[in-house]
Design a protein around this motif. Structure first.
Motif, PDB file in Angstrom:
ATOM      1  N   PHE A  50       0.817  -1.216   0.000  1.00  0.00           N
ATOM      2  CA  PHE A  50       0.000   0.000   0.000  1.00  0.00           C
ATOM      3  C   PHE A  50       0.849   1.264   0.000  1.00  0.00           C
ATOM      4  CE2 PHE A  50      -3.565  -2.764   0.907  1.00  0.00           C
ATOM      5  CZ  PHE A  50      -4.576  -2.144   0.217  1.00  0.00           C
ATOM      6  N   GLU A  51       1.986   1.242   0.680  1.00  0.00           N
ATOM      7  CA  GLU A  51       2.895   2.397   0.628  1.00  0.00           C
ATOM      8  C   GLU A  51       3.333   2.655  -0.806  1.00  0.00           C
ATOM      9  OE1 GLU A  51       4.885   2.089   5.095  1.00  0.00           O
ATOM     10  OE2 GLU A  51       5.915   1.179   3.389  1.00  0.00           O
ATOM     11  N   ASN A  52       3.689   1.596  -1.517  1.00  0.00           N
ATOM     12  CA  ASN A  52       4.097   1.724  -2.917  1.00  0.00           C
ATOM     13  C   ASN A  52       2.928   2.201  -3.782  1.00  0.00           C
ATOM     14  OD1 ASN A  52       6.049   1.351  -5.092  1.00  0.00           O
ATOM     15  ND2 ASN A  52       4.718  -0.331  -5.725  1.00  0.00           N
ATOM     16  N   LEU A  53       1.760   1.625  -3.568  1.00  0.00           N
ATOM     17  CA  LEU A  53       0.571   2.022  -4.323  1.00  0.00           C
ATOM     18  C   LEU A  53       0.309   3.518  -4.174  1.00  0.00           C
ATOM     19  CD1 LEU A  53      -2.203   1.243  -5.819  1.00  0.00           C
ATOM     20  CD2 LEU A  53      -3.130   1.221  -3.520  1.00  0.00           C
ATOM     21  N   PHE A  54       0.251   3.983  -2.949  1.00  0.00           N
ATOM     22  CA  PHE A  54      -0.095   5.387  -2.710  1.00  0.00           C
ATOM     23  C   PHE A  54       1.031   6.343  -3.083  1.00  0.00           C
ATOM     24  CE2 PHE A  54      -3.669   3.679  -0.299  1.00  0.00           C
ATOM     25  CZ  PHE A  54      -4.674   4.561  -0.671  1.00  0.00           C
ATOM     26  N   SER A  55       2.261   5.862  -3.155  1.00  0.00           N
ATOM     27  CA  SER A  55       3.358   6.754  -3.558  1.00  0.00           C
ATOM     28  C   SER A  55       3.376   6.971  -5.073  1.00  0.00           C
ATOM     29  CB  SER A  55       4.714   6.208  -3.100  1.00  0.00           C
ATOM     30  OG  SER A  55       5.070   5.061  -3.843  1.00  0.00           O
ATOM     31  N   ASN A  56       2.689   6.117  -5.825  1.00  0.00           N
ATOM     32  CA  ASN A  56       2.698   6.208  -7.285  1.00  0.00           C
ATOM     33  C   ASN A  56       1.440   6.811  -7.893  1.00  0.00           C
ATOM     34  OD1 ASN A  56       5.281   5.061  -8.020  1.00  0.00           O
ATOM     35  ND2 ASN A  56       4.512   3.176  -7.108  1.00  0.00           N
ATOM     36  N   VAL A  57       0.416   7.066  -7.097  1.00  0.00           N
ATOM     37  CA  VAL A  57      -0.816   7.632  -7.633  1.00  0.00           C
ATOM     38  C   VAL A  57      -0.998   9.069  -7.152  1.00  0.00           C
ATOM     39  CG1 VAL A  57      -2.000   5.408  -7.857  1.00  0.00           C
ATOM     40  CG2 VAL A  57      -2.252   6.724  -5.742  1.00  0.00           C
ATOM     41  N   GLN A  58      -1.748   9.825  -7.944  1.00  0.00           N
ATOM     42  CA  GLN A  58      -2.077  11.198  -7.538  1.00  0.00           C
ATOM     43  C   GLN A  58      -3.240  11.193  -6.558  1.00  0.00           C
ATOM     44  OE1 GLN A  58      -2.710  12.304 -11.617  1.00  0.00           O
ATOM     45  NE2 GLN A  58      -0.892  13.580 -11.644  1.00  0.00           N
ATOM     46  N   SER A  59      -4.129  10.230  -6.728  1.00  0.00           N
ATOM     47  CA  SER A  59      -5.264  10.061  -5.824  1.00  0.00           C
ATOM     48  C   SER A  59      -5.741   8.620  -5.918  1.00  0.00           C
ATOM     49  CB  SER A  59      -6.400  11.017  -6.190  1.00  0.00           C
ATOM     50  OG  SER A  59      -6.917  10.698  -7.462  1.00  0.00           O
ATOM     51  N   CYS A  60      -6.372   8.150  -4.855  1.00  0.00           N
ATOM     52  CA  CYS A  60      -6.946   6.800  -4.844  1.00  0.00           C
ATOM     53  C   CYS A  60      -8.011   6.761  -3.760  1.00  0.00           C
ATOM     54  CB  CYS A  60      -5.876   5.751  -4.568  1.00  0.00           C
ATOM     55  SG  CYS A  60      -6.497   4.056  -4.637  1.00  0.00           S
ATOM     56  N   GLN A  61      -9.221   6.349  -4.144  1.00  0.00           N
ATOM     57  CA  GLN A  61     -10.315   6.299  -3.181  1.00  0.00           C
ATOM     58  C   GLN A  61     -11.179   5.080  -3.466  1.00  0.00           C
ATOM     59  OE1 GLN A  61     -12.886   9.704  -3.200  1.00  0.00           O
ATOM     60  NE2 GLN A  61     -13.875   9.108  -1.291  1.00  0.00           N
ATOM     61  N   PHE A  62     -11.611   4.421  -2.404  1.00  0.00           N
ATOM     62  CA  PHE A  62     -12.495   3.275  -2.501  1.00  0.00           C
ATOM     63  C   PHE A  62     -13.884   3.672  -2.012  1.00  0.00           C
ATOM     64  CE2 PHE A  62      -8.292   1.479  -2.076  1.00  0.00           C
ATOM     65  CZ  PHE A  62      -8.300   0.448  -2.998  1.00  0.00           C
ATOM     66  N   GLU A  63     -14.903   3.240  -2.753  1.00  0.00           N
ATOM     67  CA  GLU A  63     -16.285   3.453  -2.348  1.00  0.00           C
ATOM     68  C   GLU A  63     -16.943   2.086  -2.205  1.00  0.00           C
ATOM     69  OE1 GLU A  63     -20.420   5.136  -4.244  1.00  0.00           O
ATOM     70  OE2 GLU A  63     -18.530   6.002  -4.940  1.00  0.00           O
ATOM     71  N   ILE A  64     -17.348   1.754  -0.993  1.00  0.00           N
ATOM     72  CA  ILE A  64     -18.011   0.480  -0.730  1.00  0.00           C
ATOM     73  C   ILE A  64     -19.459   0.593  -1.197  1.00  0.00           C
ATOM     74  CG2 ILE A  64     -18.695  -1.200   1.043  1.00  0.00           C
ATOM     75  CD1 ILE A  64     -15.624  -0.895   0.810  1.00  0.00           C
ATOM     76  N   GLU A  65     -19.892  -0.357  -2.031  1.00  0.00           N
ATOM     77  CA  GLU A  65     -21.244  -0.313  -2.586  1.00  0.00           C
ATOM     78  C   GLU A  65     -22.175  -1.362  -2.005  1.00  0.00           C
ATOM     79  OE1 GLU A  65     -20.495  -0.569  -6.807  1.00  0.00           O
ATOM     80  OE2 GLU A  65     -20.432   1.623  -6.927  1.00  0.00           O
ATOM     81  N   GLN A  66     -21.625  -2.524  -1.634  1.00  0.00           N
ATOM     82  CA  GLN A  66     -22.478  -3.599  -1.121  1.00  0.00           C
ATOM     83  C   GLN A  66     -21.626  -4.544  -0.284  1.00  0.00           C
ATOM     84  OE1 GLN A  66     -24.188  -6.128  -4.139  1.00  0.00           O
ATOM     85  NE2 GLN A  66     -25.807  -6.846  -2.781  1.00  0.00           N
TER      86      GLN A  66
END
Length: 140
Positions: A50-66
């Motif tokens: 997750f550290e690597n994921l968030f260091s490479n993106v400008q933004s990232c958001q999860f929306e739980i739907e169900q």
């Protein structure tokens, strides 16, 4: 909803580079994690992922739907919205997915199902056009 699942849903929707320490609250030390491109064992490997994921993106958001839960297992349907400077011209990409979770006190198994092509390959120059053409042909 079980406490472990409630924490997962609440924290994932506000997960960011600034609060990755919350992963140690969500997941058991021996977490087994898998997605279409990774297989990880243990909380330290998951936090690094997750550290690597968030260091490479400008933004990232999860929306739980169900959420569907039964006896220590759940399936969580979500949308991930992210922007990466090298994909889709830096514009937001939306990828639907499902997480399979097993838990007692904390999540000890997490497997994500999503279309890796829609997340990555379709947004890479040249390769994206090939993937989209292939998908069109297969749908006919």
């Amino acid at each position: 909803m079980s406490p472990a699942l409630a924490v997962f849903c609440r924290e994932y929707q506000s997960l960011s580079a600034d609060n990755l320490s919350v992963l140690r609250e969500i997941y058991a030390p021996n977490i087994q994690f898998q997605d279409p491109s990774h297989v990880l064992s243990g909380i330290d490997d998951l936090v690094s992922y997750f550290e690597n994921l968030f260091s490479n993106v400008q933004s990232c958001q999860f929306e739980i739907e169900q959420v569907m839960e039964q006896e220590g297992e759940a399936f969580v349907r979500w949308q991930m919205r992210f922007a990466h400077p090298k994909l889709n011209g830096g514009a937001e990409i939306c990828v639907p997915g499902v997480s399979q979770l097993r838990f007692s006190e904390q999540i000890d198994f997490h497997r994500d199902y999503f279309d890796l092509g829609a997340m990555l390959y379709e947004h890479i120059p040249i390769m994206g056009a090939l993937v989209k053409t292939l998908k069109r042909r297969l749908s006919q």
